[in-house]
Design a protein around this motif. Sequence first.
Motif, PDB file in Angstrom:
ATOM      1  N   GLU A  15       0.831  -1.226  -0.037  1.00 33.34           N
ATOM      2  CA  GLU A  15       0.131  -0.203  -0.102  1.00 33.34           C
ATOM      3  C   GLU A  15       0.965   1.277   0.086  1.00 33.34           C
ATOM      4  OE1 GLU A  15      -3.705   2.017   2.500  1.00 33.34           O
ATOM      5  OE2 GLU A  15      -3.120  -0.284   2.980  1.00 33.34           O
ATOM      6  N   ASP A  18       2.400   1.751  -3.419  1.00 29.88           N
ATOM      7  CA  ASP A  18       1.429   2.347  -4.479  1.00 29.88           C
ATOM      8  C   ASP A  18       1.168   3.698  -4.151  1.00 29.88           C
ATOM      9  OD1 ASP A  18       0.063   1.366  -6.743  1.00 29.88           O
ATOM     10  OD2 ASP A  18      -1.779   1.697  -5.574  1.00 29.88           O
ATOM     11  N   ARG A  19       1.251   4.151  -2.993  1.00 29.93           N
ATOM     12  CA  ARG A  19       1.003   5.674  -2.622  1.00 29.93           C
ATOM     13  C   ARG A  19       2.221   6.431  -2.887  1.00 29.93           C
ATOM     14  NH1 ARG A  19      -0.458   8.031   3.327  1.00 29.93           N
ATOM     15  NH2 ARG A  19      -0.492  10.098   2.744  1.00 29.93           N
ATOM     16  N   ASP A  23       5.168   8.135 -10.644  1.00 35.44           N
ATOM     17  CA  ASP A  23       4.561   7.451 -11.891  1.00 35.44           C
ATOM     18  C   ASP A  23       5.647   7.493 -12.881  1.00 35.44           C
ATOM     19  OD1 ASP A  23       2.398   6.542 -13.371  1.00 35.44           O
ATOM     20  OD2 ASP A  23       1.194   8.404 -12.959  1.00 35.44           O
ATOM     21  N   THR A  48       2.521  -3.135  -7.824  1.00 35.10           N
ATOM     22  CA  THR A  48       1.222  -2.593  -7.393  1.00 35.10           C
ATOM     23  C   THR A  48       0.317  -1.967  -8.760  1.00 35.10           C
ATOM     24  OG1 THR A  48       2.077  -0.313  -6.908  1.00 35.10           O
ATOM     25  CG2 THR A  48       1.867  -2.136  -5.288  1.00 35.10           C
ATOM     26  N   ARG A  53      -1.136   1.115 -15.211  1.00 36.31           N
ATOM     27  CA  ARG A  53      -1.930   2.254 -15.240  1.00 36.31           C
ATOM     28  C   ARG A  53      -1.732   3.057 -16.036  1.00 36.31           C
ATOM     29  NH1 ARG A  53      -2.530   0.632  -9.584  1.00 36.31           N
ATOM     30  NH2 ARG A  53      -1.225   2.521  -8.915  1.00 36.31           N
ATOM     31  N   ARG A  74      -2.824  -5.686  -4.228  1.00 28.09           N
ATOM     32  CA  ARG A  74      -2.920  -4.305  -4.135  1.00 28.09           C
ATOM     33  C   ARG A  74      -2.988  -3.715  -5.957  1.00 28.09           C
ATOM     34  NH1 ARG A  74      -4.450   0.382  -1.723  1.00 28.09           N
ATOM     35  NH2 ARG A  74      -3.566   2.121  -2.882  1.00 28.09           N
ATOM     36  N   ALA A  77      -6.733  -4.297  -6.596  1.00 28.23           N
ATOM     37  CA  ALA A  77      -7.605  -3.446  -5.975  1.00 28.23           C
ATOM     38  C   ALA A  77      -7.761  -2.118  -6.757  1.00 28.23           C
ATOM     39  CB  ALA A  77      -7.114  -3.529  -4.392  1.00 28.23           C
ATOM     40  N   ALA A  78      -6.362  -1.642  -6.910  1.00 29.45           N
ATOM     41  CA  ALA A  78      -6.294  -0.336  -7.479  1.00 29.45           C
ATOM     42  C   ALA A  78      -6.467  -0.358  -8.831  1.00 29.45           C
ATOM     43  CB  ALA A  78      -4.877   0.287  -7.032  1.00 29.45           C
ATOM     44  N   THR A  79      -6.412  -1.337  -9.583  1.00 30.55           N
ATOM     45  CA  THR A  79      -6.549  -1.502 -11.051  1.00 30.55           C
ATOM     46  C   THR A  79      -7.690  -2.341 -11.536  1.00 30.55           C
ATOM     47  OG1 THR A  79      -4.140  -1.357 -10.891  1.00 30.55           O
ATOM     48  CG2 THR A  79      -5.233  -1.339 -13.258  1.00 30.55           C
TER      49      THR A  79
END
Length: 248
Positions: A15, A18-19, A23, A48, A53, A74, A77-79
Amino acid sequence: MVDQVHALSFGAAAERYDRYRPDYPEPAVGWAVGRPAPAEVVDLGAGTGILTRVLLRLGHRVTPVEPDPGMRARLDAATPETVALAGSAERVPLPDDSVDAVVAGQAYHWFDQPVAHAEGARVLRPGGTYAAVFNQRDESVPWVAALTAITVEVLGGRGASDDGPGIDGFGPEFGPVERNEFRHGLTLTPEELVGMISTRSYYLTAGPERQREVAARIRELTAGHPDLAGRESFALPYRTVVYRGVRR
């Protein structure tokens, strides 16, 4: 030989990873793929889903492949647009000649490279692209160089030049390697800078005492360095270096 302790250290911090991780600039990712969307792209060591993305935003059809279950969870969940497959650069769970591009963002230095190159050539169609993408902190900026000095001294970390050493080739099944470089930045608060460093493998595998020491040293840097003192946030500059080769 790949250091599996460090290579598989990220799942527990998925987590945070990813935060806080930066990018990738879209022009760099587009150049890595080497063809217009939509292309069939494999994201190796997808983590992650940070690079996944970007590829999706560019309009590509993406298959993320990641060995760490915590990172895959992760990513999923995020993608929601895709589902990560369990696998690795050395064992890609896809058929022969099935994709247009294979990319790795920040993961390439963990690969068993000769094996990974052969596996990439297996899944790529002729003319497809194999690419490694590296986000490197711009250590020509004095405060960034000071940040690296702290992580090296306390944690035995690496400088930016060690994240993306020159790649001479991707093996005999690929043509000559091309290199390109792109600039971008990540806006952080002092505590977010501590958080970003806490996602590095050399932090995750260090003991609690050294983790506390490096966090304290980073806070001292952001409070006292003339380029940072008194600022609520600041830009951490990056160079994104991309190497790509074409399947013969």
